[in-house]
Design a protein around this motif. Structure first.
Motif, PDB file in Angstrom:
ATOM      1  N   GLU A   2       0.823  -1.210   0.000  1.00 13.64           N
ATOM      2  CA  GLU A   2       0.000   0.000   0.000  1.00 13.64           C
ATOM      3  C   GLU A   2       0.857   1.259   0.000  1.00 13.64           C
ATOM      4  N   ARG A   3       2.007   1.222   0.638  1.00 14.91           N
ATOM      5  CA  ARG A   3       2.894   2.396   0.651  1.00 14.91           C
ATOM      6  C   ARG A   3       3.391   2.712  -0.750  1.00 14.91           C
ATOM      7  N   SER A   4       3.794   1.693  -1.490  1.00  6.28           N
ATOM      8  CA  SER A   4       4.264   1.921  -2.866  1.00  6.28           C
ATOM      9  C   SER A   4       3.137   2.428  -3.746  1.00  6.28           C
ATOM     10  N   LEU A   5       1.952   1.901  -3.523  1.00  4.20           N
ATOM     11  CA  LEU A   5       0.808   2.337  -4.318  1.00  4.20           C
ATOM     12  C   LEU A   5       0.478   3.799  -4.041  1.00  4.20           C
ATOM     13  N   PRO A  23       1.001  -9.610  -2.585  1.00  4.76           N
ATOM     14  CA  PRO A  23       0.743 -10.654  -1.591  1.00  4.76           C
ATOM     15  C   PRO A  23      -0.292 -10.276  -0.547  1.00  4.76           C
ATOM     16  N   LYS A  24      -0.546  -8.985  -0.386  1.00  2.00           N
ATOM     17  CA  LYS A  24      -1.559  -8.528   0.557  1.00  2.00           C
ATOM     18  C   LYS A  24      -2.725  -7.897  -0.198  1.00  2.00           C
ATOM     19  N   THR A  25      -3.891  -7.959   0.391  1.00  2.00           N
ATOM     20  CA  THR A  25      -5.060  -7.324  -0.212  1.00  2.00           C
ATOM     21  C   THR A  25      -4.928  -5.810  -0.091  1.00  2.00           C
ATOM     22  N   LEU A  26      -5.119  -5.111  -1.210  1.00  2.00           N
ATOM     23  CA  LEU A  26      -5.033  -3.652  -1.242  1.00  2.00           C
ATOM     24  C   LEU A  26      -6.422  -3.052  -1.412  1.00  2.00           C
ATOM     25  N   PRO A  27      -6.627  -1.815  -0.925  1.00  2.00           N
ATOM     26  CA  PRO A  27      -7.928  -1.172  -1.111  1.00  2.00           C
ATOM     27  C   PRO A  27      -8.254  -1.009  -2.590  1.00  2.00           C
ATOM     28  N   THR A  28      -9.378  -1.547  -3.019  1.00  2.00           N
ATOM     29  CA  THR A  28      -9.751  -1.473  -4.429  1.00  2.00           C
ATOM     30  C   THR A  28      -9.877  -0.033  -4.898  1.00  2.00           C
ATOM     31  N   GLU A  29     -10.431   0.827  -4.060  1.00  2.00           N
ATOM     32  CA  GLU A  29     -10.590   2.234  -4.443  1.00  2.00           C
ATOM     33  C   GLU A  29      -9.254   2.895  -4.715  1.00  2.00           C
ATOM     34  N   LEU A  30      -8.238   2.514  -3.932  1.00  2.00           N
ATOM     35  CA  LEU A  30      -6.906   3.093  -4.130  1.00  2.00           C
ATOM     36  C   LEU A  30      -6.288   2.594  -5.434  1.00  2.00           C
ATOM     37  N   ILE A  35      -4.039   3.674 -10.609  1.00  2.00           N
ATOM     38  CA  ILE A  35      -3.653   2.991 -11.852  1.00  2.00           C
ATOM     39  C   ILE A  35      -4.736   3.196 -12.910  1.00  2.00           C
ATOM     40  N   ARG A  36      -4.347   3.863 -13.989  1.00  2.00           N
ATOM     41  CA  ARG A  36      -5.263   4.065 -15.111  1.00  2.00           C
ATOM     42  C   ARG A  36      -5.134   2.941 -16.128  1.00  2.00           C
ATOM     43  N   SER A  37      -3.896   2.516 -16.391  1.00  2.00           N
ATOM     44  CA  SER A  37      -3.655   1.422 -17.337  1.00  2.00           C
ATOM     45  C   SER A  37      -2.524   0.555 -16.815  1.00  2.00           C
ATOM     46  N   HIS A  47      -4.850 -11.139  -4.614  1.00  2.00           N
ATOM     47  CA  HIS A  47      -6.030 -11.662  -3.946  1.00  2.00           C
ATOM     48  C   HIS A  47      -7.260 -11.403  -4.820  1.00  2.00           C
ATOM     49  N   GLU A  48      -8.258 -12.249  -4.644  1.00  2.00           N
ATOM     50  CA  GLU A  48      -9.433 -12.158  -5.503  1.00  2.00           C
ATOM     51  C   GLU A  48     -10.156 -10.822  -5.344  1.00  2.00           C
ATOM     52  N   GLU A  49      -9.981 -10.158  -4.200  1.00  2.00           N
ATOM     53  CA  GLU A  49     -10.609  -8.856  -4.004  1.00  2.00           C
ATOM     54  C   GLU A  49     -10.070  -7.806  -4.962  1.00  2.00           C
TER      55      GLU A  49
END
Length: 217
Positions: A2-5, A23-30, A35-37, A47-49
């Protein structure tokens, strides 16, 4: 992570030359914000989320993706599960990409209580006394499980089985061999009967240099 994102600018165009691993689930909204493309030349592991958000931004329709089911922790190394490790597990659902080895000191009640589910891409080595418990933790049709009795000897890079190895052996032994195991000819039939089973090519060392090696199953 999440920090890199968060460090990315909004609507970034991201190109990954190899695999992209989350490897960890990230917030979908973030993810959608940052990321546009997305172009990944290797494989996406997430993760499937997060899978739908990533694929919707991918420019390659044939992008390979490995999806980790919700609630599972990704483990990308060989894992040995003894009582202490089981007690220390932060997640009780494991997705393992390498070999999983359950130690003979693990009690059935401990395994049942501390491990909720297991997905294993590689083999699972399990004491035969825990077979019933393991069958409730994984898909038995998709899991390559090898059940062993007594002690477990693992030979990976080639090894020679010598008589002294049996001197203080009181129980049977299961051999798991991924390389080649050479058995010294002085290992007597009485000692070799303690080998409960083996999963490997075994070879008998000739008693003299002029004899050829024989392969034993």
């Amino acid at each position: 992570d999440e920090r890199s994102l968060n460090a990315l600018e909004d609507d970034s165009a991201l190109v990954v030359l190899r695999d992209l691993k989350l490897p960890k689930t990230l917030p979908t909204e973030l993810l959608e914000q940052k990321i546009r493309s997305l172009q990944v030349l290797g494989e996406i592991v997430c993760h499937e989320e997060n899978a739908l958000a990533l694929l919707s931004r991918s420019h390659r329709p044939d992008t390979a993706i490995k999806t980790i089911p919700s609630g599972f922790e990704l483990v990308e190394k060989a894992l040995v599960l003894d009582t202490l490790v089981l007690e220390a597990l932060q997640s009780r659902k494991l997705y393992c990409t390498e070999r999983v080895q359950i130690e003979p000191d693990v009690e059935a009640d401990t395994l049942d209580a501390r491990l909720e589910a297991l997905i294993a891409e590689d083999i699972v080595l399990c004491p035969i006394t825990l077979a019933d418990v393991l069958s409730r933790k994984c898909n038995v049709l998709e899991t390559q499980a090898i059940f062993y009795e007594g002690m477990l000897w693992i030979v990976e890079d080639g090894e020679e089985l010598l008589p002294p190895r049996f001197d203080y052996l009181e129980d049977k032994v299961t051999l798991m061999v991924t390389g080649q195991l050479t058995i010294d000819p002085e290992v007597s039939d009485r000692k070799s009967t303690r080998l409960n089973s083996s999963h490997s090519p075994l070879s008998r060392r000739p008693s003299s240099a002029g004899k050829k090696k024989k392969t034993a199953s």
